[in-house]
Design a protein around this motif. Structure first.
Motif, PDB file in Angstrom:
ATOM      1  N   THR A 196     -24.888 -14.562  25.375  1.00 48.19           N
ATOM      2  CA  THR A 196     -24.458 -13.966  23.882  1.00 48.19           C
ATOM      3  C   THR A 196     -23.857 -12.500  23.997  1.00 48.19           C
ATOM      4  O   THR A 196     -24.527 -11.762  25.070  1.00 48.19           O
ATOM      5  CB  THR A 196     -25.883 -13.646  23.051  1.00 48.19           C
ATOM      6  OG1 THR A 196     -25.448 -12.675  22.148  1.00 48.19           O
ATOM      7  CG2 THR A 196     -27.158 -13.168  23.754  1.00 48.19           C
ATOM      8  N   ILE A 230     -24.653 -19.889  20.740  1.00 49.56           N
ATOM      9  CA  ILE A 230     -24.225 -20.486  19.515  1.00 49.56           C
ATOM     10  C   ILE A 230     -22.434 -19.951  19.090  1.00 49.56           C
ATOM     11  O   ILE A 230     -22.407 -18.908  19.730  1.00 49.56           O
ATOM     12  CB  ILE A 230     -25.133 -19.769  18.047  1.00 49.56           C
ATOM     13  CG1 ILE A 230     -24.883 -20.982  17.098  1.00 49.56           C
ATOM     14  CG2 ILE A 230     -24.823 -18.609  17.773  1.00 49.56           C
ATOM     15  CD1 ILE A 230     -25.865 -20.858  16.101  1.00 49.56           C
ATOM     16  N   GLY A 231     -21.927 -20.708  18.341  1.00 51.96           N
ATOM     17  CA  GLY A 231     -20.679 -20.360  18.131  1.00 51.96           C
ATOM     18  C   GLY A 231     -19.692 -20.482  19.395  1.00 51.96           C
ATOM     19  O   GLY A 231     -19.639 -21.207  20.194  1.00 51.96           O
ATOM     20  N   THR A 272     -27.571 -11.955  18.606  1.00 50.24           N
ATOM     21  CA  THR A 272     -27.740 -12.962  17.587  1.00 50.24           C
ATOM     22  C   THR A 272     -28.982 -13.456  17.345  1.00 50.24           C
ATOM     23  O   THR A 272     -29.557 -14.026  18.245  1.00 50.24           O
ATOM     24  CB  THR A 272     -26.604 -13.801  18.206  1.00 50.24           C
ATOM     25  OG1 THR A 272     -25.330 -13.192  18.462  1.00 50.24           O
ATOM     26  CG2 THR A 272     -26.056 -15.187  17.250  1.00 50.24           C
ATOM     27  N   GLN A 296     -13.573 -24.176  15.091  1.00 51.22           N
ATOM     28  CA  GLN A 296     -13.928 -22.823  15.060  1.00 51.22           C
ATOM     29  C   GLN A 296     -12.896 -21.815  15.276  1.00 51.22           C
ATOM     30  O   GLN A 296     -12.697 -20.829  14.861  1.00 51.22           O
ATOM     31  CB  GLN A 296     -15.122 -22.511  16.152  1.00 51.22           C
ATOM     32  CG  GLN A 296     -15.952 -21.255  15.992  1.00 51.22           C
ATOM     33  CD  GLN A 296     -16.411 -20.416  17.254  1.00 51.22           C
ATOM     34  OE1 GLN A 296     -15.962 -20.976  18.331  1.00 51.22           O
ATOM     35  NE2 GLN A 296     -16.937 -19.428  17.046  1.00 51.22           N
ATOM     36  N   SER A 305     -12.849 -12.061  21.775  1.00 50.73           N
ATOM     37  CA  SER A 305     -13.813 -12.742  20.931  1.00 50.73           C
ATOM     38  C   SER A 305     -14.350 -13.899  21.300  1.00 50.73           C
ATOM     39  O   SER A 305     -13.877 -14.579  22.335  1.00 50.73           O
ATOM     40  CB  SER A 305     -12.944 -12.920  19.453  1.00 50.73           C
ATOM     41  OG  SER A 305     -12.300 -12.007  19.101  1.00 50.73           O
TER      42      SER A 305
HETATM   43  O1  PA5 Z   1     -16.204 -16.581  18.026  1.00 47.35           O
HETATM   44  C1  PA5 Z   1     -17.338 -15.325  17.895  1.00 47.35           C
HETATM   45  O2  PA5 Z   1     -16.949 -14.324  17.948  1.00 47.35           O
HETATM   46  C2  PA5 Z   1     -18.387 -16.043  16.998  1.00 47.35           C
HETATM   47  O3  PA5 Z   1     -18.417 -17.574  17.003  1.00 47.35           O
HETATM   48  C3  PA5 Z   1     -19.471 -15.564  18.363  1.00 47.35           C
HETATM   49  O4  PA5 Z   1     -19.169 -16.209  19.454  1.00 47.35           O
HETATM   50  C4  PA5 Z   1     -20.905 -16.097  17.606  1.00 47.35           C
HETATM   51  O5  PA5 Z   1     -21.092 -15.551  16.352  1.00 47.35           O
HETATM   52  C5  PA5 Z   1     -21.949 -15.869  18.715  1.00 47.35           C
HETATM   53  O6  PA5 Z   1     -22.025 -14.412  19.065  1.00 47.35           O
HETATM   54  P1  PA5 Z   1     -22.774 -13.926  20.413  1.00 47.35           P
HETATM   55  O7  PA5 Z   1     -21.917 -14.356  21.570  1.00 47.35           O
HETATM   56  O8  PA5 Z   1     -22.569 -12.326  20.118  1.00 47.35           O
HETATM   57  O9  PA5 Z   1     -24.029 -14.360  20.363  1.00 47.35           O
END
Ligand code: PA5
Length: 462
Positions: A147, A85-86, A152, A290, A208
């Motif tokens: 992840t 996700i994200g 997450t 994003q 990130s």
């Molecule tokens: O950009 C980011 O840091 C966030 O969007 C993360 O990618 C998102 O919350 C998913 O986190 P994770 O990869 O720890 O599951």
């Protein structure tokens, strides 16, 4: 290379209420931009700076391991299912949607060259999840769980459901259908992967999530469906080289960052629209949304002052949004800067047959859809400019790995420069973490009892 035009931001073109005197501001900010670019390049290897995304294209080892694994599993799976996700999903989605055949999953195995269909499960909607899982033969599906944190809730609940189903179907051998992309040492997914013996890839430190597209996070799914990684990486490297230029007039990322920053802080353009004229680039807008939101939407600057800054990014798509959002963009509040992405050469040229002579449509016959798309983009840009709406245009020669690599890296660099101009941390996301913590509390995770109490009080107060 990517061509960039910002003439429709100039006050000579759209007036000084909404535009900038570009020559003047480039002169005024030339030293500041020089310092920012030099500082980014000097700090990029230092731990804790979160600038490792600038080094990803030079990581030959990851590239090699990703390619080797992809060639090892080629032909073994009908489907590739990505859980994430994200930042752990959006880059892969943007790149695969742009680079694969637009109807890839409808193609036969032969037409796909033996590579699997691809599915991203980037949400936890129980209906779409159930439907997807019912539609896939999991025994013939490779699952890439991605992840960085390894805990997450969305990704790990997806993973728990899929792992359970896979194990019931395949017994102990289920592990060969899983590949995990996660932190090198930390997190629950790393622990599980080691216990269960999954193949793993590393999400490097100091990157990130939203800057991970050129790490194994983005590259592995691409390689698994046969996309040429070298082309992409060459694009990123060439763009990186060009963005090392500290002269603002020669640096596209710096120009667009400064333009957005000044339009926001001096001319009230608090929104940034990303509008590609290509359906294949639709998800580049999602990815940009994003990147821009999480990186720049911050309430405090580096000195701890309350700032509440960040432009609101908006997704749009040409030509469809000419019949939807464009009315607002032209005549609504003049509070946006619009980024167009145009494609010079589409892979296909589609002719419109001359089958009608009605005056209202006869002119279309014998022309191509490509000409129509171009005419509509030109017309939209001129109209917006007539309305004094600042807009910039990126033009790609074509949609391929090389240009996509360039484009995404360019936006990453632009975001980094913007973060410096706003003097904020473009690499954290405390606003996301807070909601994550409340969710953990609501779901009964141990250690989050305090958050649960706060939530209970807030609910009772309503
Ligand atoms: O950009 C980011 O840091 C966030 O969007 C993360 O990618 C998102 O919350 C998913 O986190 P994770 O990869 O720890 O599951």
């Amino acid at each position: 290379m990517i061509h960039y035009s910002c003439k429709n931001v100039d006050s000579m073109v759209i007036g000084s209420d909404d535009g900038l005197n570009l020559e003047e501001v480039f002169d005024e900010y030339s030293q500041r931009i020089k310092d920012i670019i030099s500082s980014l390049n000097q700090r990029k290897d230092k731990p804790g700076q979160y600038l490792q995304w600038m080094n990803l294209c030079y990581n030959e080892e990851t590239l090699w391991y990703v390619k080797e694994y992809a060639s090892m599993v080629k032909g073994r799976f009908e489907n590739l299912l990505i859980l994430g996700i994200g930042g752990s999903a959006l880059g892969g989605i943007a790149m695969t949607k742009a680079l694969l055949h637009p109807y890839w999953n409808f193609l036969t195995e032969e037409q796909r060259g033996g590579y699997p269909r691809i599915f991203f499960m980037d949400n936890i909607d129980p209906d779409t999840m159930t439907s997807l899982l019912e539609s896939l033969d999991l025994s013939k599906t490779l699952v890439n769980v991605i992840t960085k944190s390894g805990d997450t809730a969305e990704t790990m609940s997806q993973f728990m459901i899929v792992k359970d189903l896979l194990e019931k179907e395949l017994g102990d051998n289920y592990r060969y259908n899983i590949v995990a992309t996660t932190d090198k040492r930390m997190g629950i997914l790393r622990q599980i992967s080691e216990q269960e013996g999954y193949k793993t890839f590393v999400i490097p430190d100091d990157v990130s999530g939203r800057y991970t597209v050129f790490s194994a996070v983005g590259l592995l799914p691409l390689a698994l469906v046969g996309i040429n990684l070298d082309e992409i990486i060459n694009g990123v490297k060439d763009m990186d080289l060009s963005l090392k230029n500290t002269d603002i007039r020669q640096n596209i990322a710096a120009k667009n960052a400064l333009i957005h920053y000044l339009l926001d802080t001096q001319k009230g353009k608090s929104m940034s629209v990303m509008m590609p004229y290509s359906s294949r680039l639709k998800y580049v807008s999602d990815w940009y949304v994003q990147l821009w939101s999480e990186s720049l939407g911050k309430n405090t600057d580096r000195e701890g002052n309350s700032v509440h800054i960040g432009q609101t990014p908006i997704r749009a798509i040409g030509v469809s949004d000419q019949h939807s959002q464009m009315q607002l963009f032209n005549e609504g509040p003049n509070n946006k800067v619009i980024n167009f992405i145009r494609v010079k050469n589409f892979d296909n040229v589609l002719e419109i047959p001359s089958i009608f002579e009605y005056t209202g449509i006869g002119y279309l016959g014998g022309k191509t859809v490509n000409q129509l798309m171009d005419a509509e983009a030109d017309a939209t840009i001129v109209t917006l400019t007539d309305y004094n709406r600042p807009n910039v245009t990126f033009t790609l020669d074509k949609i391929d790995g090389y240009h996509l690599g360039q484009l995404l890296y360019l936006f990453e660099f632009q975001t980094a420069i913007s973060g410096e101009l706003y003097n904020i941390d473009a690499y954290n996301q405390p606003g996301v973490e807070q909601a994550k913590n409340y969710t953990y509390a609501l779901m009964g995770r141990i250690g989050y009892e305090d958050s649960a109490n706060v939530l209970r009080e807030k609910f009772n107060a309503v």
